[in-house]
Design an enzyme around this catalytic site. Structure first.
Site, PDB file in Angstrom:
ATOM      1  N   LYS A  78       0.859  -1.196   0.000  1.00 11.11           N
ATOM      2  CA  LYS A  78       0.000   0.000   0.000  1.00 11.11           C
ATOM      3  C   LYS A  78       0.890   1.239   0.000  1.00 11.11           C
ATOM      4  O   LYS A  78       1.913   1.270   0.703  1.00 11.11           O
ATOM      5  CB  LYS A  78      -0.913  -0.035   1.237  1.00 11.11           C
ATOM      6  CG  LYS A  78      -1.921   1.112   1.313  1.00 11.11           C
ATOM      7  CD  LYS A  78      -2.883   0.931   2.488  1.00 11.11           C
ATOM      8  CE  LYS A  78      -3.914   2.067   2.568  1.00 11.11           C
ATOM      9  NZ  LYS A  78      -4.882   1.875   3.673  1.00 11.11           N
ATOM     10  N   SER A 155      -9.863   2.096   2.767  1.00 11.58           N
ATOM     11  CA  SER A 155      -8.931   2.851   1.948  1.00 11.58           C
ATOM     12  C   SER A 155      -7.917   1.985   1.205  1.00 11.58           C
ATOM     13  O   SER A 155      -7.277   2.471   0.283  1.00 11.58           O
ATOM     14  CB  SER A 155      -8.173   3.865   2.802  1.00 11.58           C
ATOM     15  OG  SER A 155      -7.374   3.199   3.777  1.00 11.58           O
ATOM     16  N   SER A 179     -10.307  -0.250   6.957  1.00 11.01           N
ATOM     17  CA  SER A 179      -9.700  -0.165   5.630  1.00 11.01           C
ATOM     18  C   SER A 179      -9.025  -1.424   5.103  1.00 11.01           C
ATOM     19  O   SER A 179      -8.645  -1.462   3.941  1.00 11.01           O
ATOM     20  CB  SER A 179      -8.685   0.975   5.592  1.00 11.01           C
ATOM     21  OG  SER A 179      -9.365   2.177   5.411  1.00 11.01           O
TER      22      SER A 179
HETATM   23  N1  GLN Z   1     -13.420   4.411   6.075  1.00 12.22           N
HETATM   24  C1  GLN Z   1     -12.849   4.908   7.305  1.00 12.22           C
HETATM   25  C2  GLN Z   1     -12.470   6.347   7.117  1.00 12.22           C
HETATM   26  O1  GLN Z   1     -12.725   6.878   6.113  1.00 12.22           O
HETATM   27  C3  GLN Z   1     -11.699   4.065   7.732  1.00 12.22           C
HETATM   28  C4  GLN Z   1     -10.466   4.305   6.957  1.00 12.22           C
HETATM   29  C5  GLN Z   1      -9.316   3.471   7.410  1.00 12.22           C
HETATM   30  O2  GLN Z   1      -9.478   2.443   8.076  1.00 12.22           O
HETATM   31  N2  GLN Z   1      -8.112   3.940   7.079  1.00 12.22           N
HETATM   32  O3  GLN Z   1     -11.894   6.943   7.973  1.00 12.22           O
END
Ligand code: GLN
Length: 488
Positions: A78, A155, A179
């Site tokens: 990532k 994400s 995410s």
């Molecule tokens: N979808 C969540 C957010 O937008 C979690 C994102 C994540 O776990 N990095 O914050």
């Protein structure tokens, strides 16, 4: 079976048996990326030359008799992990030209285990999002619905799409509120968020430091066990990493489920869950019962507070973490500015996308004098209540089970104008982050032909327990073997 259909464990066996070299394997995946990534956009940066060089080193290591299970296995990283000499964008224009002077510990650990890095994967900007649409480098398509423009989740959307499409055998992700697990669920993958402190955060660009954890996205629980074994470990460079030995997560995968108690929180079966996702969860419960596990109804009474609590705590930490991107210390610098204030304003205005700006504004507000007690302090108190719910639940059960998300993948553009609906993607995943607990998502069936997942949440540092439970599920089901049309 083609190489992209094989699990990491199967590829590892093939390398050990001399069926193919790491160079051949690496070239195979680079070719797959060349053919298919035009449709997916899962990679931001490819590191083909470096990958082949790493593969050659792995092949030499193997000839010398020093190979481990991951020696020569290609993986995708990532683009939130700093990689020395290779651009790290974090999905943002702010870091479009950032080349970190050092490598994240997780990536370094994987290198030492012999992994080959294929490239850096696309992601929501600064890991804020659930669809990969906030990336400056464009949306990513889910291989399960390229024509329908389905999102891969976020994400860690690029990592999920790359593994689901067979462009990489496995990938890393990070999980602050879901995410790893939400993209795993809607892309038919197994993804694990470890206990807070299990993997070092050093060199992993910070979003919300008290919640962020790195973890694997792969085809199976066994692959996640292999990957986590390499990623995890104490690191003096991260004061929140825990100094505890890393068990061999593969050693306990075969333990039987007989007599194991799985808790089903009644709050996870709300009307918000779509009927086929509910059915997939019910089927998973039946499968576990058939294996001799006991399903116990439990309650996490403060569960409904987890999304609002997260959207105070996470933006608060983000607003502080992202203060460093001012065009002076780090990141994009606006041109033709009039004075210092103008430099800050324009650099941050140009460098950050709308969602990141929204989080910074919310975070700054909840931390500001006069509002701190009402929002931030209150959220910290509720966070404790949510943690305590788990402590009580784990007096009764060994692990907790439920749907990972309320439904399958949605289409690009469907939720972008409704941030609250977007935030609700993580309604079942966020609580584990707030409590610091390990949790995974595994393939459990389909809704309208689109994959859905089931989540297992474990006791603190019991990654082995939930990996074992997922592996047992995968011994008697084959959802995790399904691959999308066009990528088989
Ligand atoms: N979808 C969540 C957010 O937008 C979690 C994102 C994540 O776990 N990095 O914050």
């Amino acid at each position: 079976m083609s190489l992209h259909q094989k699990s990491v464990a199967e590829l590892s066996a093939g390398l050990a048996a001399g069926e193919f070299s790491s160079r051949e394997l690496t070239q195979y995946f680079l070719d797959r990326i060349g053919t298919h990534d035009g449709a997916l956009n899962s990679f931001v940066t490819l590191t083909a030359e470096q990958a082949l060089a790493q593969a050659d080193v792995a092949d030499t290591t193997r000839k010398a008799g020093d190979a481990g299970p991951l020696t020569g296995i290609p993986v995708a990283q990532k683009d939130i992990f700093c990689t020395q000499g290779v651009r790290t964008t974090c999905g943002s224009r702010m870091l479009e030209n950032f080349i970190a002077p050092y490598t994240a510990t997780v990536v370094r650990n994987m290198e030492q285990a012999g992994c080959v890095m294929l490239g850096k994967t696309n992601m929501d900007e600064f890991a804020m999002g659930s669809s990969n649409e906030t990336s400056y480098y464009g949306a990513v398509k889910n291989p399960w619905g390229v024509e329908q423009n389905l999102v891969p989740g976020g994400s860690s959307g690029g990592s999920a799409a790359a593994v689901a499409g067979g462009l990489a055998p496995a990938a890393t992700g990070t999980d602050t509120g879901g995410s790893i697990r939400q993209p795993a669920a809607i892309s038919n993958l197994t993804g694990l968020k470890p206990t807070y402190g299990r993997c070092s955060r050093y060199g992993m660009i910070a979003f919300a430091s008290s919640l962020d954890q790195a973890g694997p996205l792969a085809k199976s629980a066994e692959d996640c066990a292999l990957m986590l074994g390499a990623m995890a470990g104490f690191d003096t460079a991260d004061s929140t990493s825990v100094d505890a030995p890393v068990p061999d997560y593969t050693a306990t995968l075969s333990e039987p489920m007989k007599g194991r108690k799985l808790g089903l929180p009644k709050e996870f079966l709300s009307d918000a869950v779509d009927p086929e996702t509910r059915e997939a969860t019910d089927n998973a419960l039946a499968t576990y019962r058939n294996m001799g596990a006991e399903i116990v109804e439990i309650s996490l009474p403060n569960m409904h507070l987890s999304v609002p609590t997260y959207y105070v705590v996470a933006p608060a930490e983000a607003s502080s973490n992202l203060a460093r991107y001012d065009g002076v210390r780090y990141g994009h610098r606006a041109e033709g500015v009039e004075n210092l204030e103008d430099l800050y304003k324009r650099s941050r205005g140009e460098g950050f996308g709308a969602e990141v700006q929204r989080r910074i504004m919310v975070g700054t507000y909840v931390l500001s004098a006069g509002y701190y007690d009402a929002y931030y302090l209150k959220a910290q108190q509720v966070r404790r209540l949510i943690s305590d719910d788990f402590v009580k639940a784990f007096e009764q059960v060994d692990a907790i089970i439920g749907p990972t998300t309320t439904g399958p993948a949605f289409a690009i553009g469907e939720l972008v104008d409704d941030p609250v609906q977007m935030y609700l993607n993580d309604i079942f995943t966020i609580a584990a982050n707030l409590a610091g607990l390990p949790a995974l998502s595994m393939p459990a069936g389909f809704s309208g032909g689109k994959p859905v997942g089931v989540q297992l949440i474990g006791k603190v540092f019991d990654e082995a327990g939930i990996l074992n439970a997922a592996h047992q599920f995968q011994q008697v089901t084959d959802f995790h073997r399904a691959m999308p049309e066009g990528f088989k």
